[in-house]
Design an enzyme around this catalytic site. Structure first.
Site, PDB file in Angstrom:
ATOM      1  N   ARG A   7       0.824  -1.197   0.000  1.00  0.00           N
ATOM      2  CA  ARG A   7       0.000   0.000   0.000  1.00  0.00           C
ATOM      3  C   ARG A   7       0.863   1.254   0.000  1.00  0.00           C
ATOM      4  O   ARG A   7       1.843   1.342   0.728  1.00  0.00           O
ATOM      5  CB  ARG A   7      -0.911   0.044   1.227  1.00  0.00           C
ATOM      6  CG  ARG A   7      -1.846   1.247   1.233  1.00  0.00           C
ATOM      7  CD  ARG A   7      -2.654   1.323   2.524  1.00  0.00           C
ATOM      8  NE  ARG A   7      -1.791   1.504   3.690  1.00  0.00           N
ATOM      9  CZ  ARG A   7      -1.249   2.665   4.052  1.00  0.00           C
ATOM     10  NH1 ARG A   7      -1.458   3.749   3.333  1.00  0.00           N
ATOM     11  NH2 ARG A   7      -0.488   2.742   5.116  1.00  0.00           N
ATOM     12  N   VAL A   8       0.482   2.203  -0.849  1.00  0.00           N
ATOM     13  CA  VAL A   8       1.075   3.537  -0.817  1.00  0.00           C
ATOM     14  C   VAL A   8      -0.061   4.524  -0.590  1.00  0.00           C
ATOM     15  O   VAL A   8      -1.214   4.263  -0.938  1.00  0.00           O
ATOM     16  CB  VAL A   8       1.841   3.877  -2.117  1.00  0.00           C
ATOM     17  CG1 VAL A   8       3.098   3.024  -2.240  1.00  0.00           C
ATOM     18  CG2 VAL A   8       0.957   3.691  -3.339  1.00  0.00           C
ATOM     19  N   SER A   9       0.272   5.672  -0.007  1.00  0.00           N
ATOM     20  CA  SER A   9      -0.771   6.617   0.400  1.00  0.00           C
ATOM     21  C   SER A   9      -1.310   7.480  -0.729  1.00  0.00           C
ATOM     22  O   SER A   9      -2.456   7.897  -0.712  1.00  0.00           O
ATOM     23  CB  SER A   9      -0.252   7.513   1.532  1.00  0.00           C
ATOM     24  OG  SER A   9       0.080   6.726   2.660  1.00  0.00           O
ATOM     25  N   THR A  10      -0.459   7.783  -1.726  1.00  0.00           N
ATOM     26  CA  THR A  10      -0.887   8.667  -2.809  1.00  0.00           C
ATOM     27  C   THR A  10      -0.573   8.054  -4.160  1.00  0.00           C
ATOM     28  O   THR A  10       0.242   7.127  -4.275  1.00  0.00           O
ATOM     29  CB  THR A  10      -0.181  10.038  -2.715  1.00  0.00           C
ATOM     30  OG1 THR A  10       1.219   9.859  -2.974  1.00  0.00           O
ATOM     31  CG2 THR A  10      -0.354  10.657  -1.330  1.00  0.00           C
ATOM     32  N   GLN A  13       3.200   8.022  -5.211  1.00  0.00           N
ATOM     33  CA  GLN A  13       4.182   7.127  -4.602  1.00  0.00           C
ATOM     34  C   GLN A  13       4.291   5.820  -5.378  1.00  0.00           C
ATOM     35  O   GLN A  13       3.328   5.352  -5.978  1.00  0.00           O
ATOM     36  CB  GLN A  13       3.809   6.858  -3.146  1.00  0.00           C
ATOM     37  CG  GLN A  13       3.915   8.100  -2.261  1.00  0.00           C
ATOM     38  CD  GLN A  13       3.477   7.831  -0.837  1.00  0.00           C
ATOM     39  OE1 GLN A  13       2.597   6.997  -0.587  1.00  0.00           O
ATOM     40  NE2 GLN A  13       4.060   8.542   0.111  1.00  0.00           N
TER      41      GLN A  13
END
Length: 201
Positions: A7-10, A13
Site C-alpha cells: 500500500r502507498v498513500s498517494t 508514490q
C-alpha cells in the site's frame, strides 16, 4: 500460500520497493493499494482477504502498510485469525503463525486495552473534578436565563417575529423554540397567533 499486500498513500508514490520485497519473500500473489492507511474502505485489501483461505498468510512489508493505529492493526489481525489466516510483517519480523508472533500480538492487544482503560479513567476523573467544582458535562445551553426572559418578553409583541428575536440573540429560530416551554404558544394567545404567522413548527 503467502499473499502479499502493498500500500502507498498517494498516486504519486511508487510501491516497487514493497513489491520487490514481497516477491522475494515468496508471495505467490500480491494485491496493491493506493489509499490512505486511515481509510477504512480499501478494496484491494478486501480482495486479498476474500482471495485467501484458511492456512494462508497475509504478508506486508511494514506494519503501517496494513494499519495506521494499534487498535486498527489488532482488529485486522484478529479478523484474519478468525478465518484461520496468518499474518507476517517483514520489517518487524512478526509472524502470527509462530508462538512468538502470537505472543507479540497478545501483548499488543493488552497494551491497546490498557490505553483505552487509561482514557476512560481520565475522562471519568475529569468529569468528577468538574462536578466537584459545580460544573456539569456537555455543551453549555445556547440561551441563558436572562436571554430566555428577554425572548419571552419580546415575543409577547405580535409585531416581533421569531426570526427577529433569534437574530438579536444570535441563535437559530429552532434553538429559540426549543427553549420555550410548550413552544411559542406557551407565552400567550398573541404569541400563538404570531407563531402561526411565522410558520414556526
Amino acid at each position: 500460500m503467502l499473499v502479499g499486500y502493498a500500500r502507498v498513500s498517494t498516486q504519486d508514490q511508487n510501491p516497487a520497493l514493497q513489491l520487490d520485497a514481497l516477491t522475494a519473500a515468496g508471495c505467490e500473489k500480491v494485491f496493491t493499494e493506493k489509499a490512505s492507511g486511515a481509510q477504512r474502505d480499501r478494496p484491494e485489501l478486501a480482495a486479498a482477504l476474500s482471495y485467501m483461505r484458511s492456512g494462508d498468510s497475509l504478508v506486508v512489508w511494514k506494519l503501517d502498510r496494513l494499519a495506521r493505529s494499534l487498535p486498527q492493526l489488532i482488529e485486522t489481525v484478529a479478523a484474519l485469525e478468525d478465518q484461520g489466516i496468518g499474518f507476517r510483517s517483514m520489517t518487524e519480523a512478526i509472524d502470527t503463525t509462530t508462538a512468538g508472533g502470537k505472543l507479540i500480538f497478545h501483548i499488543f492487544g493488552a497494551l491497546a486495552e490498557f490505553e483505552r482503560s487509561v482514557i476512560r479513567e481520565r475522562t471519568r476523573a475529569g468529569l468528577k473534578a468538574a462536578r466537584d467544582r459545580g460544573r456539569k458535562g456537555g455543551r453549555p445551553p445556547a440561551l441563558s436565563a436572562a436571554d430566555l426572559a428577554a425572548a419571552k418578553a419580546l415575543l409577547r409583541d405580535p409585531a416581533i417575529t421569531v426570526d427577529e428575536v433569534a437574530n438579536r440573540l444570535k441563535v437559530s429560530p429552532a434553538t429559540l423554540y426549543r427553549h420555550l416551554p410548550g413552544g411559542r404558544g406557551g407565552i400567550g394567545a398573541q404569541g400563538e397567533a404570531n407563531a402561526q404567522e411565522d410558520h414556526f413548527d
